[in-house]
Design a protein around this motif. Structure first.
Motif, PDB file in Angstrom:
ATOM      1  N   ILE A  42      45.183  42.872  47.111  1.00  0.00           N
ATOM      2  CA  ILE A  42      44.377  41.586  46.394  1.00  0.00           C
ATOM      3  C   ILE A  42      45.445  40.500  45.855  1.00  0.00           C
ATOM      4  CG2 ILE A  42      43.081  40.842  44.470  1.00  0.00           C
ATOM      5  CD1 ILE A  42      40.965  42.956  45.287  1.00  0.00           C
ATOM      6  N   ASP A  43      46.324  41.215  45.162  1.00  0.00           N
ATOM      7  CA  ASP A  43      47.459  40.095  44.464  1.00  0.00           C
ATOM      8  C   ASP A  43      48.240  39.233  45.664  1.00  0.00           C
ATOM      9  OD1 ASP A  43      49.147  39.360  42.512  1.00  0.00           O
ATOM     10  OD2 ASP A  43      50.797  40.352  43.234  1.00  0.00           O
ATOM     11  N   GLU A  56      45.583  36.885  47.220  1.00  0.00           N
ATOM     12  CA  GLU A  56      45.200  35.706  46.101  1.00  0.00           C
ATOM     13  C   GLU A  56      46.327  34.559  46.261  1.00  0.00           C
ATOM     14  OE1 GLU A  56      43.305  35.661  41.889  1.00  0.00           O
ATOM     15  OE2 GLU A  56      44.980  36.742  42.138  1.00  0.00           O
ATOM     16  N   ASP A  61      41.045  38.646  36.394  1.00  0.00           N
ATOM     17  CA  ASP A  61      42.281  39.281  37.046  1.00  0.00           C
ATOM     18  C   ASP A  61      41.858  40.254  37.796  1.00  0.00           C
ATOM     19  OD1 ASP A  61      44.758  40.281  37.879  1.00  0.00           O
ATOM     20  OD2 ASP A  61      45.704  40.019  35.916  1.00  0.00           O
ATOM     21  N   TYR A  62      41.501  40.052  39.155  1.00  0.00           N
ATOM     22  CA  TYR A  62      40.678  41.079  40.063  1.00  0.00           C
ATOM     23  C   TYR A  62      41.686  42.277  40.355  1.00  0.00           C
ATOM     24  CZ  TYR A  62      37.746  37.050  40.454  1.00  0.00           C
ATOM     25  OH  TYR A  62      36.731  36.076  40.118  1.00  0.00           O
ATOM     26  N   THR A  63      43.133  42.088  40.184  1.00  0.00           N
ATOM     27  CA  THR A  63      44.065  42.936  40.425  1.00  0.00           C
ATOM     28  C   THR A  63      44.033  44.185  39.363  1.00  0.00           C
ATOM     29  OG1 THR A  63      45.811  42.168  39.089  1.00  0.00           O
ATOM     30  CG2 THR A  63      45.657  41.430  41.445  1.00  0.00           C
ATOM     31  N   GLN A  64      43.233  43.953  38.382  1.00  0.00           N
ATOM     32  CA  GLN A  64      43.142  44.799  37.318  1.00  0.00           C
ATOM     33  C   GLN A  64      41.997  45.807  37.423  1.00  0.00           C
ATOM     34  OE1 GLN A  64      45.615  45.513  34.777  1.00  0.00           O
ATOM     35  NE2 GLN A  64      46.895  43.906  35.852  1.00  0.00           N
ATOM     36  N   LYS A  73      45.254  47.290  46.638  1.00  0.00           N
ATOM     37  CA  LYS A  73      46.517  46.590  46.568  1.00  0.00           C
ATOM     38  C   LYS A  73      46.749  45.489  46.829  1.00  0.00           C
ATOM     39  CE  LYS A  73      48.150  51.447  45.985  1.00  0.00           C
ATOM     40  NZ  LYS A  73      49.117  52.509  46.645  1.00  0.00           N
ATOM     41  N   ASN A 119      43.289  46.537  53.063  1.00  0.00           N
ATOM     42  CA  ASN A 119      44.527  46.768  52.775  1.00  0.00           C
ATOM     43  C   ASN A 119      45.339  46.795  54.083  1.00  0.00           C
ATOM     44  OD1 ASN A 119      44.814  47.165  50.115  1.00  0.00           O
ATOM     45  ND2 ASN A 119      44.474  49.287  50.278  1.00  0.00           N
TER      46      ASN A 119
END
Length: 378
Positions: A154-155, A158, A143-146, A152, A87
């Motif tokens: 990652i979105d 990506e 969906d790695y964000t899940q 945080k 992060n």
């Protein structure tokens, strides 16, 4: 199939678990060489015993400077030190410089030419275009964000990576629609199966066994649904195989529920011989809606009837799977699945699995890489 090339692969730790990526990439051996980068970590460590042992394992690999895999002589495994603070831009910069330095040095020392980059890690955008690669390809498995505890950032990382990546291969329709690279080249990637590893099971008499193998965690298993089924059918035995993050003390309350823990992939076929039905009791969430369970085709390879919750990727096989719209239907479908365990239907499921060999899937990926590079160079 691509031959005589070098792949730089960002994935899970080589040899740790039989993941989709490892199944695919092994099809490229021994005709190619790998520089395999161990997991970069997508979740924040927690004060849990599993995370503690995982940190120790990563540090041990780094301290030992473990660089050679015993599996194949064409695989060089790197475990670079990664600050687990994605992060923060300062630590991302340190990680980037360290990764680029180590990989460049390895490629140079081995006299490898332009590599092809393969990644399942969505956070390597700042490494791309710094390794002299001929092309780069993202295998998007989730969906790695899940993920619980996912960083945080990652979105956005990506999305930055997708701008640079050459192509993307995604295992679920939701991912195909949302992980579109700057090149526009996005492909659906079905799961595969090691058809030689799993033999079709003979139909058995006696008390039916409802089986599950895989990770038992709140993200991937609806424990309450599972226990409702166990309680509903004392005439069935339920057999669970795999690592768990649940408090398993509750399992002892049910005489017809047996949990045997994690077993090596090489020995898994021996433990599933008792199964009459395979289940996929996934909770419905943003994570599972974007997944494609590897175990579905493995159950098919065994010839097993399958009962699953309403996962979109499983519904593609709706004709051959008992897909439940809700928990009650899942429970009600189990006796139907038990009755569907017969030689003719089991052979049919096995035949379906044979269409999804890892070799054929790897060949499709290879063809797209070859096409991209040939078009790019013209």
């Amino acid at each position: 199939m691509i031959k005589n090339r070098v792949f730089v692969v960002f994935g899970d730790d080589w040899g740790r678990y039989p993941s989709t990526l490892q199944h695919i990439m092994k099809q490229f051996l021994p005709d190619n060489k790998f520089v395999w980068i161990g997991s970069l970590g997508l979740r924040k460590p927690k004060f849990k015993i599993n995370d503690f042992f995982r940190i120790i394992e990563k540090l041990t690999n780094f301290i030992k400077k473990k660089e050679n895999s015993n599996f194949e002589e064409n695989v060089v495994v790197l475990h670079p030190f990664i600050y687990p603070f994605h992060n923060f831009s300062f630590f991302r910069k340190l990680n980037q410089k360290n990764l680029i330095k180590i990989i460049r040095r390895t490629l140079l020392s081995l006299n490898y030419g332009k590599p092809i980059i393969i990644t399942t890690q969505p956070i390597i955008g700042d490494v791309l275009n710094n390794l002299g690669e001929s092309s780069s390809h993202y295998i998007c498995q989730d969906d790695y964000t899940q993920f619980e505890g996912a960083y945080k950032i990652i979105d956005s990382l990506e999305k930055e990576m997708l701008v640079k990546i050459s192509t993307c291969f995604a295992v679920a329709d939701h991912l195909v629609n949302t992980r579109i690279p700057g090149s526009g080249k996005i492909f659906y990637l079905p799961q595969g199966v090691d058809i030689q590893h799993f033999k079709i099971l003979e139909c058995k008499n006696g008390k039916p066994v409802i089986g599950f193998f895989g990770l038992l965690s709140p993200e991937w298993v609806n424990l309450q649904l599972l226990l409702k089924a166990v309680k509903k059918y004392p005439e069935y035995d339920f057999l669970l195989i795999g690592r768990t993050t649940f408090d398993i003390s509750v399992f002892g309350e049910y005489a017809n529920l047996k949990y045997i823990g994690e077993v090596p992939y090489t020995q898994l076929p021996k433990f599933v011989e008792k199964f009459n039905v395979g289940i996929i009791p996934f909770p419905i969430s943003g994570l599972t809606k974007s997944c494609n369970p590897l175990k579905l085709l493995e159950y098919f390879a065994l010839g097993l009837p399958v009962v699953s919750t309403n996962i979109p990727s499983v519904k593609k096989f709706n004709e051959y799977v008992f897909v439940a719209e809700d928990e009650q239907e899942f429970i009600d479908m189990l006796p139907k699945a038990v009755k569907a365990n017969n030689p003719s239907a089991n052979l049919h499921r096995r035949n379906i699995a044979e269409k999804y060999s890892w070799k054929s899937i790897a060949e499709n990926i290879s063809n797209e890489i070859i096409l991209y590079e040939s078009t790019k160079n013209n």
